[in-house]
Design an enzyme around this catalytic site. Structure first.
Site, PDB file in Angstrom:
ATOM      1  N   PRO A  33      16.412   0.149 -24.140  1.00 26.36           N
ATOM      2  CA  PRO A  33      15.937   0.664 -22.865  1.00 26.36           C
ATOM      3  C   PRO A  33      16.026  -0.326 -21.704  1.00 26.36           C
ATOM      4  O   PRO A  33      15.778  -1.513 -21.880  1.00 26.36           O
ATOM      5  CB  PRO A  33      14.471   1.039 -23.139  1.00 26.36           C
ATOM      6  CG  PRO A  33      14.117   0.364 -24.402  1.00 26.36           C
ATOM      7  CD  PRO A  33      15.385   0.212 -25.180  1.00 26.36           C
ATOM      8  N   ASN A  34      16.384   0.211 -20.562  1.00 30.28           N
ATOM      9  CA  ASN A  34      16.452  -0.516 -19.281  1.00 30.28           C
ATOM     10  C   ASN A  34      17.632  -1.473 -19.166  1.00 30.28           C
ATOM     11  O   ASN A  34      17.834  -2.077 -18.114  1.00 30.28           O
ATOM     12  CB  ASN A  34      15.138  -1.279 -18.987  1.00 30.28           C
ATOM     13  CG  ASN A  34      13.958  -0.339 -18.863  1.00 30.28           C
ATOM     14  OD1 ASN A  34      14.033   0.617 -18.095  1.00 30.28           O
ATOM     15  ND2 ASN A  34      12.904  -0.556 -19.621  1.00 30.28           N
ATOM     16  N   ARG A  43      17.881  -5.005 -12.200  1.00 29.57           N
ATOM     17  CA  ARG A  43      16.501  -5.332 -12.590  1.00 29.57           C
ATOM     18  C   ARG A  43      16.310  -6.851 -12.671  1.00 29.57           C
ATOM     19  O   ARG A  43      17.188  -7.566 -13.172  1.00 29.57           O
ATOM     20  CB  ARG A  43      16.158  -4.667 -13.947  1.00 29.57           C
ATOM     21  CG  ARG A  43      16.718  -5.374 -15.179  1.00 29.57           C
ATOM     22  CD  ARG A  43      16.441  -4.637 -16.476  1.00 29.57           C
ATOM     23  NE  ARG A  43      15.112  -4.846 -17.002  1.00 29.57           N
ATOM     24  CZ  ARG A  43      14.855  -4.986 -18.315  1.00 29.57           C
ATOM     25  NH1 ARG A  43      15.833  -4.941 -19.205  1.00 29.57           N
ATOM     26  NH2 ARG A  43      13.621  -5.138 -18.728  1.00 29.57           N
ATOM     27  N   TYR A  66      17.295 -11.736 -15.770  1.00 31.72           N
ATOM     28  CA  TYR A  66      18.419 -11.169 -16.534  1.00 31.72           C
ATOM     29  C   TYR A  66      19.799 -11.418 -15.917  1.00 31.72           C
ATOM     30  O   TYR A  66      20.814 -11.051 -16.506  1.00 31.72           O
ATOM     31  CB  TYR A  66      18.199  -9.662 -16.733  1.00 31.72           C
ATOM     32  CG  TYR A  66      16.931  -9.357 -17.504  1.00 31.72           C
ATOM     33  CD1 TYR A  66      16.794  -9.752 -18.834  1.00 31.72           C
ATOM     34  CD2 TYR A  66      15.864  -8.698 -16.904  1.00 31.72           C
ATOM     35  CE1 TYR A  66      15.625  -9.496 -19.535  1.00 31.72           C
ATOM     36  CE2 TYR A  66      14.697  -8.426 -17.600  1.00 31.72           C
ATOM     37  CZ  TYR A  66      14.585  -8.832 -18.912  1.00 31.72           C
ATOM     38  OH  TYR A  66      13.431  -8.582 -19.612  1.00 31.72           O
ATOM     39  N   ASN A 107      20.649  -5.286 -28.865  1.00 34.40           N
ATOM     40  CA  ASN A 107      19.545  -5.781 -28.055  1.00 34.40           C
ATOM     41  C   ASN A 107      18.554  -4.622 -27.977  1.00 34.40           C
ATOM     42  O   ASN A 107      18.733  -3.702 -27.177  1.00 34.40           O
ATOM     43  CB  ASN A 107      20.011  -6.192 -26.657  1.00 34.40           C
ATOM     44  CG  ASN A 107      18.863  -6.765 -25.828  1.00 34.40           C
ATOM     45  OD1 ASN A 107      17.699  -6.634 -26.199  1.00 34.40           O
ATOM     46  ND2 ASN A 107      19.190  -7.398 -24.713  1.00 34.40           N
ATOM     47  N   ALA A 143      12.753  -3.758 -25.090  1.00 37.21           N
ATOM     48  CA  ALA A 143      11.301  -3.738 -25.304  1.00 37.21           C
ATOM     49  C   ALA A 143      10.928  -3.270 -26.718  1.00 37.21           C
ATOM     50  O   ALA A 143       9.871  -3.648 -27.253  1.00 37.21           O
ATOM     51  CB  ALA A 143      10.640  -2.851 -24.255  1.00 37.21           C
ATOM     52  N   GLU A 199      21.000  -9.872 -33.461  1.00 35.75           N
ATOM     53  CA  GLU A 199      20.108  -9.473 -32.362  1.00 35.75           C
ATOM     54  C   GLU A 199      20.327 -10.384 -31.154  1.00 35.75           C
ATOM     55  O   GLU A 199      20.439 -11.600 -31.313  1.00 35.75           O
ATOM     56  CB  GLU A 199      18.651  -9.583 -32.842  1.00 35.75           C
ATOM     57  CG  GLU A 199      17.633  -9.255 -31.763  1.00 35.75           C
ATOM     58  CD  GLU A 199      16.221  -9.129 -32.321  1.00 35.75           C
ATOM     59  OE1 GLU A 199      16.026  -8.409 -33.331  1.00 35.75           O
ATOM     60  OE2 GLU A 199      15.307  -9.754 -31.753  1.00 35.75           O
ATOM     61  N   HIS A 226      19.014 -11.367 -27.115  1.00 35.01           N
ATOM     62  CA  HIS A 226      18.152 -11.232 -25.939  1.00 35.01           C
ATOM     63  C   HIS A 226      18.723 -12.085 -24.829  1.00 35.01           C
ATOM     64  O   HIS A 226      19.064 -13.255 -25.050  1.00 35.01           O
ATOM     65  CB  HIS A 226      16.716 -11.653 -26.248  1.00 35.01           C
ATOM     66  CG  HIS A 226      16.111 -10.765 -27.283  1.00 35.01           C
ATOM     67  ND1 HIS A 226      15.754  -9.467 -27.008  1.00 35.01           N
ATOM     68  CD2 HIS A 226      15.888 -10.968 -28.593  1.00 35.01           C
ATOM     69  CE1 HIS A 226      15.318  -8.908 -28.113  1.00 35.01           C
ATOM     70  NE2 HIS A 226      15.395  -9.786 -29.092  1.00 35.01           N
ATOM     71  N   ARG A 264       8.415 -16.523 -22.779  1.00 32.21           N
ATOM     72  CA  ARG A 264       7.905 -15.504 -21.853  1.00 32.21           C
ATOM     73  C   ARG A 264       6.490 -15.077 -22.273  1.00 32.21           C
ATOM     74  O   ARG A 264       5.822 -15.792 -22.986  1.00 32.21           O
ATOM     75  CB  ARG A 264       8.889 -14.333 -21.816  1.00 32.21           C
ATOM     76  CG  ARG A 264      10.261 -14.771 -21.256  1.00 32.21           C
ATOM     77  CD  ARG A 264      11.183 -13.608 -21.033  1.00 32.21           C
ATOM     78  NE  ARG A 264      10.660 -12.674 -20.044  1.00 32.21           N
ATOM     79  CZ  ARG A 264      11.158 -11.448 -19.843  1.00 32.21           C
ATOM     80  NH1 ARG A 264      12.192 -11.025 -20.566  1.00 32.21           N
ATOM     81  NH2 ARG A 264      10.636 -10.656 -18.925  1.00 32.21           N
TER      82      ARG A 264
HETATM   83  C1  DQA Z   1      15.140  -8.406 -23.504  1.00 34.51           C
HETATM   84  C2  DQA Z   1      13.742  -9.001 -23.628  1.00 34.51           C
HETATM   85  C3  DQA Z   1      12.692  -7.905 -23.805  1.00 34.51           C
HETATM   86  O1  DQA Z   1      11.396  -8.477 -23.911  1.00 34.51           O
HETATM   87  C4  DQA Z   1      12.718  -6.962 -22.628  1.00 34.51           C
HETATM   88  O2  DQA Z   1      11.803  -5.902 -22.848  1.00 34.51           O
HETATM   89  C5  DQA Z   1      14.059  -6.455 -22.307  1.00 34.51           C
HETATM   90  C6  DQA Z   1      15.209  -7.359 -22.417  1.00 34.51           C
HETATM   91  C7  DQA Z   1      16.210  -9.470 -23.202  1.00 34.51           C
HETATM   92  O3  DQA Z   1      17.387  -9.162 -23.363  1.00 34.51           O
HETATM   93  O4  DQA Z   1      15.878 -10.580 -22.777  1.00 34.51           O
HETATM   94  O5  DQA Z   1      14.232  -5.319 -21.860  1.00 34.51           O
HETATM   95  O6  DQA Z   1      15.495  -7.817 -24.744  1.00 34.51           O
END
Ligand code: DQA
Length: 157
Positions: free
Chosen positions: A9-10, A17, A22, A73, A76, A97, A99, A106
């Site tokens: 998501p996102n 964002r 990011y 990835n 959240a 995985e 990030h 964080r």
């Molecule tokens: C994320 C880190 C997560 O905590 C966050 O909710 C994201 C992006 C990252 O790529 O750093 O949406 O996965």
């Protein structure tokens, strides 16, 4: 050889964002770079992004018998989803995985990944370049698996 990249998501909002966290790269640009590297290595690569937990689980399940490796990835859902963890765990293929941010420096709620323990490894904190690192790592893992399988076949003869 086929690799599937799954984005949670996102991540479709990358480039818009929280650029301070990011970066400025859009998801399509990250994918285009990965596609180039995959092509150079004769690997087929597919990309999937969803804001819905169930759709991510469906896509993971579709990888069974179809993909050789996965880069994910979970965004959240990394910190909350037992269901995505179980879906990864059910697959017998390597999963890396990623990030973009360093989740360990964080907020406390981001510092725990429910999914990383069922993955081959995790890359966190190298910005969008982390996807490139994940692809290199996964190709190395797949090459090792292939070499082991070839050796086993040769021993049978
Ligand atoms: C994320 C880190 C997560 O905590 C966050 O909710 C994201 C992006 C990252 O790529 O750093 O949406 O996965």
């Amino acid at each position: 050889m086929k690799i599937v990249v799954i984005q949670g998501p996102n991540l479709n909002m990358l480039g818009h964002r929280e650029q301070n966290i990011y970066g400025a790269m859009k998801l399509d640009d990250i994918h285009a770079q990965m596609e180039n590297v995959a092509k150079q290595n004769n690997i087929s690569i597919e990309f999937f992004q969803s804001n819905f937990e169930g759709e991510i689980i469906d896509r993971l399940q579709e990888c069974l018998g179809d993909a050789d490796g996965i880069i994910i990835n979970p965004a959240a859902y990394t910190h909350t989803s037992v269901a995505i963890r179980d879906a990864i765990s059910a697959l017998n293929i390597p999963v890396v995985e990623v990030h973009i941010s360093n989740i360990y420096r964080r907020e406390e709620f981001r510092q725990k990944s429910l999914t990383a323990p069922v993955c081959s490894g995790q890359i966190s904190g190298f910005g969008p370049f982390g996807y490139h690192l994940a692809l290199i790592a996964l190709m190395q893992i797949l090459a090792e698996i292939e070499a082991i399988n070839k050796r086993k076949e040769a021993e049978k003869k």
